[in-house]
Design an enzyme around this catalytic site. Structure first.
Site: not given
Length: 504
Positions: A52, A59
């Site tokens: 990530y 998000g």
């Protein structure tokens, strides 16, 4: 010079760097950790592992993969798109604290940035280049995204900065200092903005100012006690030891020390048996506010040395996405501080009322030189009442609110930066309420006899009388209030034995 290592930053050091302007240096051991974590990021990119924020969107876009050739652009787009701060700018001292705290967090070595990033943040501090950061726009999770994006803009040569007393484009300051913009690489943009450094910066400056005001409130309330012939027995050590709160005991001790040679205080039974609560309960009320100061100090110093971005990089096999960016600990701390500060203002305003109300004392009505023809301090009490009423609204907890964001991926947020901002407003209001109390207390002790004052309160009286004259006729008191509030902001009241938490 303050050496930063990501582990031991105290509020006393934050004060030295952000208020006193002390430069910083970087621990070599911490720089080694930074280099190590950066190598792990570079390996992730080259090996094509999915992590990530390194090679994914952000998000709700966390499931969108990013090609290796685009990972640099990903960080640039992140900073520009997230720089959505609005409203008035944070004071420059808060901006400097944001840089300091973000730098200290990166030095923990869990963020994966290059050494160049931490060195540039250090340069900004030591060269006095401070990002212009709008104060509104943060939800307090995923950290202070909007405010910190304005900080990150400065690293890439964009945005504006405070520099040598002016606000200028970043590129102007860079040209004068011989700096070049940084091209962000994988993970670096996210590492710069995923954190709680805006709320923690505001909170740190808040606490530094609050401690100063809490001590000042004791000097001022001591003078009020003299102006009202307060009963000193209520501060007897046995009384406060019987209850047991250390902060209450310490407030009573400081009041006794301040008034030890006063001839204006009284003993119980001499003029009356008991004083009103706003006088008699100063140790209990102020002591409770000191309890909030101690709690907030503890939380701020933990957060100042915390890794709050996402993901965190521990070793080659341990790169974890979590939620350390969530500002709830600081949000609750700021709400607690708001209550503690608001109570100092509440009880101060009640003491003002006792100083000006002719039904509650034997002083001239409203401390007026010519009661009736001149109103004296009548409307000063109105102003103080207005400020404490406003504080009650501002003290409503921000931390109990939450609005989902990022398509409900980020479905609980802290609103901690709002709480910190509101605390700043309450602190400013308290300072003006204390200024009003001090103006009234000085007038009261003049009627009682300045020569009978305690030596400590007499010293304060003489310092302030040098620029705030006695009320011999009505004038524009707003000017006096602002002049005295500014003086309170820049002056610390110290005497031997004073315990200051931020200096420990």
């Amino acid at each position: 010079m303050i050496e930063l290592n990501g582990e031991s930053l105290k509020l006393s050091a934050i004060k030295k760097v952000c208020i006193d302007g002390m430069p910083v240096s970087l621990s070599e051991k911490s720089l080694q950790k930074v280099r190590k974590s950066r190598k792990i990021v570079e390996a992730i990119v080259s090996e094509g592992k999915t992590v990530y924020g390194i090679n994914t969107g952000f998000g709700k876009f966390s499931d969108v993969p990013i090609n290796e050739k685009d990972v640099h652009d990903l960080q640039l787009h992140l900073i520009r798109s997230h720089a959505c701060g609005i409203g008035e700018n944070f004071p420059e001292v808060v901006s400097r604290a944001m840089v300091l705290l973000r730098l200290n967090a990166l030095l923990k070595g869990f963020s994966g940035v290059r050494e160049e990033i931490v060195e540039r943040l250090s340069d900004l501090l030591n060269m006095g280049i401070h990002p212009v950061v709008p104060s509104q726009g943060s939800l307090g999770a995923s950290g202070d995204l909007a405010p910190l994006s304005h900080l990150a803009l400065v690293l890439i040569g964009e945005g504006s900065v405070h520099y040598k007393g002016d606000i200028v484009p970043t590129e102007t300051a860079y040209e004068k200092e011989g700096l070049l913009p940084i091209v962000l690489q994988a993970k670096e943009g996210l590492a710069l903005i995923n954190g709680t450094q805006a709320m923690t910066a505001v909170g740190s400056i808040n606490l530094i100012e609050t401690e100063q005001l809490a001590l000042q409130s004791e000097w001022i309330s001591a003078m009020t006690l003299e102006g009202l012939h307060g009963i000193i027995d209520a501060f007897h050590p046995a009384l406060h030891e019987a209850r047991g709160y250390p902060e209450q005991i310490e407030v009573a001790e400081r009041i006794r020390e301040l008034l030890k040679d006063s001839r204006l205080t009284t003993k119980q039974g001499e003029m009356r048996v008991q004083d009103a609560y706003s006088l008699r309960c100063i140790p209990q009320v102020h002591g409770a506010s000191w309890q909030s100061i101690g709690y907030v100090k503890d939380k701020l110093e933990i957060e100042a040395n915390a890794a709050t971005d996402n993901p965190l990089i521990f070793d080659e096999d341990t790169v974890i996405s979590g939620g350390n960016f969530h500002g709830q600990p600081i949000a609750i701390a700021m709400d607690f501080l708001k209550i503690g500060v608001a109570e100092l203002a509440n009880i101060s305003e009640r003491r003002i009322e006792r100083l000006v109300n002719p039904q509650l004392n034997d002083l001239p009505p409203f401390l007026s030189a010519k009661p009736g023809l001149q109103s004296g301090a009548m409307i000063m009490q109105y102003a103080a009442a207005s400020l404490v009423s406003e504080n009650k609204t501002l003290a409503h907890p921000a931390s109990v609110d939450s609005i989902p964001s990022s398509a409900n991926q980020e479905d609980h947020v802290s609103m901690g930066t709002i709480g910190a901002r509101h605390a700043s407003q309450i602190i400013a209001n308290l300072r003006r309420v204390l200024a009003i109390e001090l103006i009234c207390a000085m007038q009261a002790v003049e009627y009682r006899g300045v020569d009978w004052m305690a030596s400590s309160t007499r010293q304060l009286y003489e310092e302030v009388r040098a620029f705030i004259p006695s009320i011999t006729e009505d004038r524009v008191f707003a000017e006096d209030i602002e002049r005295l509030a500014s003086w309170l902001k820049t002056n610390q009241f110290e005497w031997k034995g004073t315990k200051q938490l931020i200096n420990e």
